[in-house]
Design an enzyme around this catalytic site. Structure first.
Site, PDB file in Angstrom:
ATOM      1  N   GLY A   1      19.279 -18.917 -39.418  1.00 40.23           N
ATOM      2  CA  GLY A   1      18.995 -18.978 -37.997  1.00 40.23           C
ATOM      3  C   GLY A   1      18.944 -20.409 -37.530  1.00 40.23           C
TER       4      GLY A   1
ATOM      5  N   GLY B   1      17.362 -23.048 -34.053  1.00 41.44           N
ATOM      6  CA  GLY B   1      16.555 -23.178 -32.854  1.00 41.44           C
ATOM      7  C   GLY B   1      16.826 -24.501 -32.189  1.00 41.44           C
ATOM      8  N   GLY B   2      15.924 -24.900 -31.301  1.00 41.33           N
ATOM      9  CA  GLY B   2      16.138 -26.120 -30.548  1.00 41.33           C
ATOM     10  C   GLY B   2      16.064 -27.367 -31.397  1.00 41.33           C
ATOM     11  CG  MET B   3      12.973 -29.796 -33.178  1.00 42.66           C
ATOM     12  SD  MET B   3      11.418 -30.022 -34.040  1.00 42.66           S
ATOM     13  CE  MET B   3      12.018 -30.667 -35.591  1.00 42.66           C
TER      14      MET B   3
ATOM     15  CB  VAL C   1      16.468 -21.834 -41.132  1.00 44.97           C
ATOM     16  CG1 VAL C   1      15.846 -21.376 -42.445  1.00 44.97           C
ATOM     17  CG2 VAL C   1      15.414 -22.480 -40.242  1.00 44.97           C
TER      18      VAL C   1
ATOM     19  CE  LYS D   1      12.944 -26.132 -38.182  1.00 40.72           C
ATOM     20  NZ  LYS D   1      11.739 -25.669 -37.451  1.00 40.72           N
TER      21      LYS D   1
ATOM     22  CG  ASP E   1       6.677 -23.612 -29.690  1.00 43.68           C
ATOM     23  OD1 ASP E   1       6.564 -23.068 -28.572  1.00 43.68           O
ATOM     24  OD2 ASP E   1       7.775 -23.769 -30.255  1.00 43.68           O
TER      25      ASP E   1
END
Length: 538
Positions: free
Chosen positions: A13, A15-17, A20, A35, A128
Site C-alpha cells: 500500500g 499513502g501521503g508519506m 509499504v 516502509k 493521526d
C-alpha cells in the site's frame, strides 16, 4: 529487488508519506512489512526522513498486542526504511466496507483503542488515528500503525530533555516539532478542534479522532458536515455532532459516549482512553438478556427442581437496575452538573443545585424501583411478556428524557438555566409506566419485531427532542425530529408519525414571540388528538 537485506515481494500500500512493501527477511526467515519514503510527493526530503525515523522511534517504544511491532530501522544510500511486523489482513476502513454487525465493529475498535491507550501510557500521542491506520488480521486481532505524526506528551518533553537527550540528534526526533506553531498536521476529517486551530495535540486529540472513526464506521456517515472543509472545521470547533441516522441498531449509550469524546473542549472529553473504552464496553442490557434467557429456560424445562434451584424465583435473578443509570445519573454526572451550573451562574449555583439535585435523585430512585419491580414480576410469572415489554418501553423513554435533561446542563446558555430547572421539575411521569390500565389501553406497538425496535428507538429520540424544546435548544430538537421523520419505514406506524409531527410543531412554537400562543394551540391539539386516536385504540 532488495531493500537493504530484505527481498521485495510486492507492493502492499501507499499513502501521503511513503509506500509499504511486503518483504522477506532471509536472515531471520520471516515476512516483514517495510516502509520507505514516497519520494514523488515528499518535497522536503530531510524533513520527511526525520518523520519516518520518528515513526520508528515511536513504535519501537511500544510493545503491545494491539500495536504493530517495529523490528529495525535502516538506510540505503539516501533512502530510509522501517521494517515492521507483517500483518496478514486488511485495514479497518476496508473491513468496515464489508458491513459487519455493529457489535463486531465496536469490538474491533475497542482493540484499536487499547493500542492508543498503551501509547498514551508510554507518553506518546498518535495525532493521526483513522480507520486506515489500523489493521485487522485474519485472526481478528487489531493493530494500530503509522505513528509517523506521533510525538511525546508535552508533560514528558521536559523530562526527556532533562535526561540528557540532545534535541538536535536523530535519537531525539520524537521530541522535536517538525512544523511551526499554528501549522495544521493530521488528516482533516479526523482532526480534533485543537488541531484545526493549529494548537498542540494531546491524548484527548487522539480520543477525538478515535470517536470520529468509530462514529463513521458504526453509522456509515461523518459526525460533522462534509459540504466543505470550512463547514467540517466549524462543526468540529463548535462541537456540533450530527445525531445518529434513523433506524440505527446501535444503542443510544454508544452514541452518548461518542458525543462526549467529540466535545470541542478537550477537558469535557473522557479523562483517558481507559474511561472511554470502559463506557463503550458497558452493556447494562446484557444482564437482563441473561435473566430473560434463564427464565425462559426454566419455563421450557417445566421442572420444579429448576425453579427450586432459583431460590426466590426472579428475585435472585434480577440485578439492581441502578447499573442501567450509569452515565445517566450517578455520582460522576452529579459532579458534572454541579460544575456546569457553577461555571454558568456562580452567584445562583447553590440555590439552583439545591433544587435540581434532590429532584433528579428522587426521579432516578423511582425509576430504579420500577425497573426492579418489573423484572421481578416478569421473572416470577406475575406479569405477561406483553405487559413487561410495554412497561420496559415506557421506562426506556423516561430514561432517555432523564439522560437528555442531565446533558442539557452542559449545553444550555446561562440565561436558560431557569427553563432547565422547570424541565427537571416536569420530567415525564413515571406513574404511567406503573399503571397497568394505561399500558394495556395504549395503542399496541407494531407486531413485526424489527419495526417495533425502530419505533422504540425513535420514541426515545422524541423524548430527547422534547427536552431540547423545553430548554430553548429547538434547533437540536428539530434535528432529532427530522431524523425520525426521515425514516419512511418506521413512520408507516401512524402513531409514531403523529407523535413526531406533534413534537415538530411544538419545537417550532417554542421559538420567537409566538411561543405562548403556540403553547395554547399545542395543548388544544393534544386534547383534540385524543379523540382522533380513539379508533386506533379500538
Amino acid at each position: 529487488m532488495r531493500l537493504g537485506r530484505f527481498n521485495v515481494l510486492g507492493l502492499v500500500g501507499h499513502g501521503g508519506m511513503g509506500v509499504v512493501y511486503a518483504c522477506y527477511d532471509d536472515q531471520l526467515d520471516r515476512k516483514v512489512a517495510v516502509k520507505v519514503l514516497h519520494r514523488e510527493v515528499v518535497r522536503e526530503q530531510e524533513n520527511a526522513r526525520r518523520r519516518l525515523l520518528r515513526e520508528a522511534q515511536a513504535m519501537a517504544r511500544l510493545s503491545h498486542p494491539h500495536i504493530v511491532t517495529v523490528h529495525e530501522v535502516g538506510q540505503v544510500d539516501d533512502m530510509v526504511y522501517v521494517a515492521m511486523e507483517f500483518v496478514r489482513g486488511q485495514t479497518l476502513d476496508a473491513w468496515v466496507q464489508q458491513s459487519p454487525p455493529w457489535r463486531q465493529i465496536l469490538a474491533a475498535f475497542v482493540q484499536a483503542g487499547r493500542g492508543l491507550e498503551a501509547a498514551h501510557r508510554a507518553g506518546l500521542v498518535h495525532r493521526d488515528f483513522k480507520p486506515q491506520n489500523a489493521m485487522i488480521g485474519e485472526d481478528g486481532q487489531v493493530k494500530v500503525l503509522d505513528f509517523g505524526l506521533a510525538r511525546l506528551h508535552d508533560d514528558d518533553l521536559g523530562e526527556a530533555l532533562a535526561s540528557g537527550i540532545a534535541a538536535g540528534t536523530d535519537t531525539a526526533l520524537l521530541l522535536r516539532p517538525l512544523t511551526r506553531t499554528g501549522v495544521i498536521l493530521g488528516t482533516p476529517g479526523y482532526m480534533s478542534p485543537e488541531q484545526h486551530l493549529g494548537l498542540r495535540a494531546s491524548a484527548e486529540s487522539d480520543q477525538f479522532s478515535f470517536c470520529v472513526s468509530l462514529y463513521q464506521s458504526l453509522y456509515g456517515d461523518w459526525p460533522f458536515s462534509t459540504e466543505s472543509f470550512q463547514a467540517l472545521r466549524e462543526d468540529a470547533v463548535q462541537g456540533r455532532v450530527a445525531p445518529p441516522p434513523p433506524g440505527s441498531p446501535v444503542p443510544a449509550r454508544v452514541f452518548k459516549a461518542l458525543r462526549r469524546g467529540l466535545m470541542a473542549d478537550p477537558r469535557a472529553r473522557f479523562a483517558s482512553m481507559t474511561e472511554l473504552l470502559a463506557e463503550l464496553e458497558r452493556d447494562p442490557g446484557a444482564i437482563y438478556r441473561r435473566v430473560a434467557t434463564l427464565a425462559a429456560t426454566a419455563v421450557i424445562a417445566g421442572a420444579g427442581g429448576v425453579i427450586a434451584t432459583m431460590g426466590s424465583a426472579g428475585v435472585a435473578l434480577c440485578p439492581d437496575a441502578r447499573a442501567e443509570l450509569a452515565g445517566v445519573w450517578d455520582g460522576e454526572c452529579a459532579a458534572e452538573v454541579g460544575a456546569a451550573v457553577r461555571a454558568k451562574a456562580p452567584a445562583r449555583a447553590e440555590e439552583i443545585l439545591a433544587v435540581v439535585e434532590p429532584q433528579l435523585d428522587r426521579y432516578a430512585a423511582a425509576w430504579v424501583q420500577l425497573r426492579n419491580d418489573a423484572c421481578r414480576a416478569h421473572a416470577e410469572g406475575r406479569q405477561s411478556a406483553r405487559l413487561f415489554d410495554r412497561q420496559t418501553s415506557c421506562l426506556e423513554q423516561r430514561r432517555a428524557a432523564l439522560d437528555a435533561t442531565v446533558d442539557a446542563f452542559a449545553l444550555v446558555e446561562a440565561t436558560n438555566l431557569d427553563d432547565l430547572v422547570q424541565t427537571v421539575a416536569g420530567l415525564p411521569s413515571l406513574a404511567t409506566c406503573a399503571d397497568v390500565a394505561a399500558l394495556t389501553a395504549a395503542i399496541p406497538p407494531p407486531e413485526e419485531r424489527r419495526l417495533r425496535v425502530r419505533v422504540q428507538q425513535h420514541r426515545e429520540t422524541l423524548a430527547r427532542a422534547e427536552v431540547h424544546e423545553h430548554t430553548a435548544q429547538t434547533r437540536l430538537g428539530l434535528q432529532l425530529v427530522e431524523s425520525v421523520l426521515a425514516d419512511a419505514t418506521a413512520t408507516t406506524y401512524e402513531p409514531l408519525l403523529a407523535e413526531a409531527h406533534l413534537r415538530k410543531g411544538a419545537c417550532r412554537c417554542a421559538t420567537g414571540p409566538r411561543r405562548r400562543r403556540c403553547g395554547r394551540s399545542t395543548r388544544r391539539w393534544r386534547r383534540r388528538s385524543g379523540r382522533v386516536m380513539r379508533p386506533w385504540r379500538r
